[in-house]
Structure formats: structure tokens, C-alpha cells
Design an enzyme around this catalytic site. Structure first.
Site, PDB file in Angstrom:
ATOM      1  CD  GLU A   1      12.381  38.811  42.215  1.00  0.00           C
ATOM      2  OE1 GLU A   1      13.231  39.301  41.118  1.00  0.00           O
ATOM      3  OE2 GLU A   1      12.155  37.280  42.085  1.00  0.00           O
TER       4      GLU A   1
ATOM      5  CD  GLU B   1      12.796  36.759  34.426  1.00  0.00           C
ATOM      6  OE1 GLU B   1      12.138  37.394  34.515  1.00  0.00           O
ATOM      7  OE2 GLU B   1      13.233  35.007  34.810  1.00  0.00           O
TER       8      GLU B   1
HETATM    9  N1  LIG Z   1       7.630  45.538  31.530  1.00  0.00           N
HETATM   10  C1  LIG Z   1       6.444  45.044  32.811  1.00  0.00           C
HETATM   11  N2  LIG Z   1       5.643  45.126  32.688  1.00  0.00           N
HETATM   12  C2  LIG Z   1       4.566  44.844  34.112  1.00  0.00           C
HETATM   13  N3  LIG Z   1       5.091  43.642  35.055  1.00  0.00           N
HETATM   14  C3  LIG Z   1       6.518  43.197  34.233  1.00  0.00           C
HETATM   15  C4  LIG Z   1       7.028  43.551  33.690  1.00  0.00           C
HETATM   16  N4  LIG Z   1       8.383  42.783  32.902  1.00  0.00           N
HETATM   17  C5  LIG Z   1       8.069  41.611  33.943  1.00  0.00           C
HETATM   18  N5  LIG Z   1       6.424  41.930  34.387  1.00  0.00           N
HETATM   19  C6  LIG Z   1       6.291  41.077  35.826  1.00  0.00           C
HETATM   20  O1  LIG Z   1       7.032  41.359  36.896  1.00  0.00           O
HETATM   21  C7  LIG Z   1       7.144  40.025  37.407  1.00  0.00           C
HETATM   22  C8  LIG Z   1       7.983  39.516  37.876  1.00  0.00           C
HETATM   23  S1  LIG Z   1       8.340  37.780  38.744  1.00  0.00           S
HETATM   24  C9  LIG Z   1       7.736  39.146  41.251  1.00  0.00           C
HETATM   25  C10 LIG Z   1       6.220  39.267  40.705  1.00  0.00           C
HETATM   26  C11 LIG Z   1       6.954  39.781  42.627  1.00  0.00           C
HETATM   27  N6  LIG Z   1       7.019  40.878  42.649  1.00  0.00           N
HETATM   28  C12 LIG Z   1       7.331  39.055  43.449  1.00  0.00           C
HETATM   29  O2  LIG Z   1       8.677  39.300  43.712  1.00  0.00           O
HETATM   30  O3  LIG Z   1       7.039  37.554  43.151  1.00  0.00           O
HETATM   31  C13 LIG Z   1       6.082  39.144  36.938  1.00  0.00           C
HETATM   32  O4  LIG Z   1       4.676  39.021  37.262  1.00  0.00           O
HETATM   33  C14 LIG Z   1       5.797  39.642  35.596  1.00  0.00           C
HETATM   34  O5  LIG Z   1       5.168  39.575  34.682  1.00  0.00           O
END
Ligand SMILES: Nc1ncnc2c1ncn2[C@@H]1O[C@H](CSCC[C@H](N)C(=O)O)[C@@H](O)[C@H]1O
Ligand SMILES: Nc1ncnc2c1ncn2[C@@H]1O[C@H](CSCC[C@H](N)C(=O)O)[C@@H](O)[C@H]1O
Lengths: 375, 375
Positions: free
Chosen positions: B132, B141
Site C-alpha cells: 500500500e 511520497e
Molecule cells: N523504501 C521503503 N522500505 C521499507 N518500508 C517503506 C519504504 N517506504 C515506505 N515504507 C513504509 O511503508 C509503509 C507505507 S503505509 C502502509 C502500511 C501497511 N502496509 C498498511 O497497509 O497498513 C510505512 O510504514 C512506511 O514506513
């Protein structure tokens, strides 16, 4: 999270410059924020008077302005007769400071240098260092570190610091804020409970293992984070005490890194509810012992019915508040250290107890610890 | 300011990791923020259905969850029968994801790995990537970059992307927000004028050279920054158009880096005031052409009278709004590129004109450019 890898030095953990810019400096790059400071008349009047009532410290002198921002202090120093003012600013605000100096005809005196004071090279030592480095409760932002480093590197042995002294003040207070914050916290936790229920019912995942960490996170946010407030003097319920004093000419990085202060304060009559503590600061412009100011100026951010500052006071609320009787004494210790993951923020610990009887024959109450975060 | 030194690569400027953590990842380390996403029922229902209506894509499969946050998608994948789920999360939230997996009995299936997806090593290639990753107006983002990199490195040639497709939508709208923002902006400028006057009178410094840069700064803040809003469908005054489509299986970093879309939209009857544009997105879970979903699920963030999401819509307001007549056409081009100093934010340019007459024999109006910032 924003701490760079690597060991710790005397001045604390290694700072990740990218994170420091993102977290700290970025706000100062906005004119809106500089204007907020330039509109604080308590602050402006004090610095203005410190310079113009003591022009002997500036006339034909070499001045360094640490963190010149819009350039205001550098321009005043030039107007007071300085021969040369080095005005150092880490952010793009430097460009505006340069324009402002030119717009006020002092571009030949004021030399704006964009860069961290830690990194810049000046062509000469200076007679005066002026800086407005004070954060909430004085030490938030840790900018005093930068002033100390500038002093050790660029101030002549006979030089003068503006300001010359700084003090951190603390007082027991009453406040209605604690009740409101507790309510907010409780509402968030009620909402969490139905969230747990719903996530289980609709999406088949039991989130209850996260209840404790969520509770801690929200407690920190609602109940343990210092609150900005402009208190009325009547909210102070015992004599304010000095938690720390700095002589800006001699203070070391180690002095600036922490506060350890014990206190014993008799509570005044008439209120009977100790909500917590407030912290604020004042600074003095006294010149140097061998070269004192003609007129000593003080800038205070203490609670005042007439004059508030953009700093206000920082409020630390005990949960629950303590009931006391007139003449009871609150005693304890305040320890402040830097936050582990951001050297510009602080962790505070109030270790305290209420002595309820004047003659302490009976058994004294045990100490309670209350942790706070200056964010 | 937060950009690291160094040259530019295909994927854009070199990213200062410390600043990126301070600016971007830090919010995701709070349970409060994860809860906000977990409470968005439009989002939750869509992901939940995408998995449980298509368990064939998960049963006995190797799954990678890019940015697992609380771990919710990884746990669902395990519940749907996955053999193994690698759940990668950059922030300390990883620790909570691990607890949550254990709390739901899938700790042997879900392996939480704390680290950037760009940096971690997996022991094997995967059948499914679920993530997501969508920000405001889809691309804020820039997390899609991370998903693309994960896909190119870890997805089997026969693998499936969840979601499989994504689209950016734009529509002309009417809105009352523009008037309020203009008023805010004008108030700030009136206040600035008296500030200039006061600073000159009391402190002898003429700040008027800063008027223009202050004006630009405030204009950007009040008038050119995209606004979060949950619009009512009746505020849409012409057919929404697709500004960009991504096939998540084939989209490249270059595709994700910018948007260039021309449009021509006939305005509907009855409103007669074009306030600006709104942007939103939808994503589809269609599986893969050779291995399609049993049931296609769609997640949309379009204006809706019943169902709002935490993404809402992003609103870009023209100043002043345009008067139009029924049947007039708004035509032009939308260009979106990444912000110079933060690759996770966007600069938008709407180049537009109103064609006031159906038969375009007369001279057409010149194009107007309106710049916006998705911050
Ligand atoms: N390059 C990266 N590597 C690892 N995690 C990442 C990332 N870029 C973003 N994230 C993480 O991705 C998440 C996106 S929000 C979605 C969170 C969860 N999958 C849900 O659906 O509820 C955040 O927690 C953020 O810290
Ligand atoms: N290490 C450092 N080097 C250079 N500038 C710094 C610095 N630390 C903080 N600053 C700058 O110092 C300023 C402090 S605010 C005070 C601004 C100005 N002197 C005035 O009195 O109005 C900010 O603009 C900040 O960007």
C-alpha cells in the site's frame, strides 16, 4: 531515528546533518518565522537596548552575529558604529539578510556568510559575539553549543558576549491544562478500544498486543510532552528557583549538555492544587567584568500579566495533580539531558515529593518520578 | 535544502537518507498514524477483498509486502494461505508488526525485516508483491519508486502485483475554499505592512526590501499549495479525466517520475464558476494477464457522498476563479515533476485556457499558467 551512525564525542552523539537541516533549520528559512521573532517586542526591545545603550562595545569594533536570520542584530551593530560585522546564517535566509543590509545602507559593514558557524572561516578574531540563540526553556534547539564553539574559535581574549549571562527558572504552578489533556488522552484510548473490536470483527486481526505500546505513545504525546503556555503570574504557587546559570563567556559544551538541580520550594497560600511545574529563562547583557556594560539590560520570559513573548513558558503537568496545604514544601530534583535520537530536544525528569508537615518528624513520603519531553 | 550533495541519477537527485528519515519515515513510526490508515474502511475493505476474493494468488505462495507498517497486509496474506510472507518495513514499526504477527499466530509464516526495501536481501524470489504505497494524488511520497525497485529485483517472471494498476484522475471543480484562502493571504499581507511600519518606527530598520520575497512565500503557502479536501461529487463541474495510468507490472522509475497530460473538458451546466481542479486516484487489483484475478477489486478515492478516505482529494485553486458559460471548454496541460529539494514532493503546473465559444472561429484566449505545490 535521525541520528547518524558513529560514536559519541564530548559534544554528544554524531549529528546527521541532513536530518538536522530537515528537522531544525528548515523553519528558519521562512520569512514568516523570522517575522514572528521580529514581532516579539520584549525580545526586540531588549536586544535593541543592549546595543544602543552600550554603543561603546560596538563602536569601531569587529562583531560576529551567530545565526543572523533576517540580519537584524548585525544591522543594529553596524548602526551602532561597528567597523565590521560578520553575520553568519546556516539557511537560505542569508540571502535576505544580505538584501536587508543593503536596503539599510550597511552593506559595506555587514558581511553575510551563508553556512554553519561550525564550518565557516572568518578572516579575523572578533571583539563581540552577539547571538539570539535561546530556545524554549532556554536550551531547546541546543543552539548555545554553536555559540560556545564560535566563542572558543573567534572571540578575542578581551572579547564580550551578547548576551553575557543566561538563567533557567522553574516554579510550581497550578493550571487547568492537565485536566483537558487527560480527557484527550482518555478519549483516544476509548476510541482505540473500539478500533480493536472493529478490526477483529471486520478484518479478522486481533490488534490487542499493540494496546500497551499505543498507550505509551499517546501518554507521551498528551501527558508527558511539555506544553507551550503563556501563564498568568497568579498561576505561580511558590517562589521560582534557578535550575541553571550560564556565564556565556566561560560555559562549556559539557555545561550546556545537561541540567541537574535540586529544589525545595514552600507553597504559597490560597491555591491548594499543585498541577506541575513551569520553566522559562532570562538572559542579561552585562558586558565583561573588566569591561562592563554602561547599562545592564535584561530579557525575561517569565510569566507576566502585561508582556508575553513568543517563547512563553514550558509547562510540565503532573498526573494527577497534588493536593497540598499552605506551607507544604515541594522538594526534589530536576534532571535534563538531551534526547537520545535528536540532540536539539530534551528529556526531563522531575523527582519530587510533597512534605506535608513543617516539622519533618514523621515519615516522609517517597519520591515520585515524572518524565517529560521537550519536543 | 534537504538534498544531499552529488549528481543526479535516472531516479532523480541523490537522496540524503538522514533527511529522508526525518522528513518522511518518521510519521510512520507512530502507531497513531498507522491506526489512521487501519481505520480507513474504504482502503481496508479493498485490500481485504483483493486478498480474500483471490486466495489462489496467495495459497502456498511466496509473498513480499513492501512497507508492511503494522503488518496488516502480511498477516492477511498469511491467513489466505501464503507459504511465506516477507514483510519489509523501514521504521521501528517493524517491531510492532512482528508482535502483531505473533499475536495472530502467523509468526512462522510472516517474517518481518526492518530496513529499506532498497537495502534488504531476501533469500528467494517471490510470487506476489503486495504494497500500500499510494500517497496523496497517488504519487506524493514517491513510494511507488520503492515498489518498482522491489519488483525488478524480487518478483518472479510469472509474479503478480497487488495492486496491479493505478490511475491519476483530475477534474474541474467549484469550491468555496479559494475565497477563504485569498482572505487569509490578504490578511497576512496587511499585517506585514504594519510590521514594516513598526520595525521602521521603533527599531530603525527598513524591511521593505523583504516585502516581495515575503509575498512570494505567503502566496506559495496560502494560494499555491495543494489543499486536502473531501469534495462532494456535486462540486465536480466537468467529466474527470485520467492524467496518468500505471501498469504496476511494467511501469518504470522514469514513468513514475513525472506526469504530462493534456486535457479538454466541457463544463457542465448550472455552476458557472470554475474554482480550479481536483486530483485523486484509484487502483485496481486485476492480477496478471496470464493469471487474472478471480474477482477484480478496485479502490477509489474519488469524491463520494457516502465514502470518504484518509487520502481525500487534492485541490488546486485558480486565483481568481474563472467565470464560464454552459458548454465552455477548459483545455490545457498538466505537468507534474518532483520538487527540486525533496523527491517525495511534487511541483505542478496547469497550463489552461477557457474556450468560451463552441465554434472556435474567433481568436482564442491565451493560455495561463498556474503553479502549485504538492507538499
Ligand atoms: N523504501 C521503503 N522500505 C521499507 N518500508 C517503506 C519504504 N517506504 C515506505 N515504507 C513504509 O511503508 C509503509 C507505507 S503505509 C502502509 C502500511 C501497511 N502496509 C498498511 O497497509 O497498513 C510505512 O510504514 C512506511 O514506513
Ligand atoms: N550553527 C549555526 N550556524 C549558523 N546559523 C545558525 C546555526 N544555528 C542556528 N542558526 C540560525 O540562527 C538563527 C536563530 S534565530 C535568531 C535570528 C536573528 N539573529 C534575530 O535575532 O532575529 C536562525 O536563523 C538559524 O537558522
Amino acid at each position: 531515528m535521525s541520528r547518524g551512525a558513529g560514536g559519541a564525542s564530548m559534544a554528544g552523539p554524531v549529528v546527521d546533518k541532513g536530518a538536522d537541516f530537515a528537522n531544525y533549520f528548515c523553519t528558519y528559512a521562512f520569512l514568516y518565522h523570522q517575522k514572528e521573532m521580529l514581532s516579539d517586542s520584549v525580545r526586540m526591545d531588549a536586544y535593541h537596548a543592549s546595543i544602543f545603550k552600550n554603543t561603546k562595545h560596538f563602536k569601531n569594533k569587529i562583531v560576529l552575529d551567530v545565526g543572523t536570520g533576517s540580519g537584524i542584530l548585525a544591522i543594529w551593530a553596524a548602526q551602532a558604529g561597528a567597523k565590521k560585522v560578520y553575520a553568519v546564517e546556516a539557511t537560505k535566509m542569508a540571502e535576505h539578510a544580505r538584501q536587508l543590509a543593503a536596503g539599510n545602507g550597511v552593506q559595506d559593514i555587514v558581511e553575510v556568510i551563508e553556512g554553519s558557524i561550525e564550518d565557516v572561516e572568518l578572516p579575523e578574531m572578533v571583539d563581540v559575539i552577539i547571538s539570539e540563540w535561546m530556545g524554549y526553556f532556554l536550551i531547546r534547539e541546543s543552539m548555545f553549543d554553536s555559540v560556545i564553539k564560535a566563542r572558543d574559535r573567534w572571540l578575542k581574549p578581551t572579547g564580550v558576549m551578547y548576551p553575557s549571562h543566561a538563567r533557567m527558572w522553574v516554579a510550581p504552578i497550578r493550571s487547568g491544562l492537565g485536566k483537558a489533556k487527560l480527557q484527550d488522552y482518555e478519549n483516544v484510548m476509548v476510541d482505540w478500544d473500539s478500533f480493536i473490536q472493529d478490526t477483529n470483527d471486520y478484518y479478522g486481526v486481533n490488534m490487542s498486543v499493540l494496546t500497551k505500546p499505543f498507550q505509551e505513545e499517546q501518554k507521551k504525546y498528551y501527558l508527558q510532552t511539555a506544553l507551550w503556555n503563556n501563564l498568568h503570574p497568579s498561576q505561580i504557587i511558590g517562589a521560582p528557583f534557578i535550575a541553571k546559570e550560564f556565564d556565556c563567556l566561560t560555559a562549556s559544551l559539557k555545561d550546556a549538555a545537561s541540567v541537574h538541580s535540586s529544589f525545595q520550594v514552600e507553597l504559597w497560600e490560597g491555591q491548594l492544587k499543585l498541577s506541575g511545574f513551569a520553566g522559562w529563562f532570562d538572559v542579561q547583557f552585562k558586558g565583561r567584568a573588566e569591561d562592563p556594560a554602561d547599562q545592564i539590560i535584561e530579557l525575561t520570559t517569565s510569566p507576566s500579566a502585561e508582556k508575553s513573548t513568543h517563547w512563553g513558558q514550558q509547562v510540565f503537568l503532573l498526573q494527577p495533580p497534588l493536593d497540598y496545604e499552605c506551607g507544604n514544601i515541594i522538594e526534589g530534583q530536576l534532571d535534563i539531558t538531551r534526547a537520545k535520537d535528536n540532540h536539539r530536544l530534551m528529556d526531563l525528569k522531575f523527582t519530587h515529593r510533597l512534605i506535608r508537615s513543617r516539622d519533618a518528624n514523621g515519615v516522609l513520603a517517597p519520591f515520585t518520578c515524572s518524565d517529560f519531553y521537550l519536543e
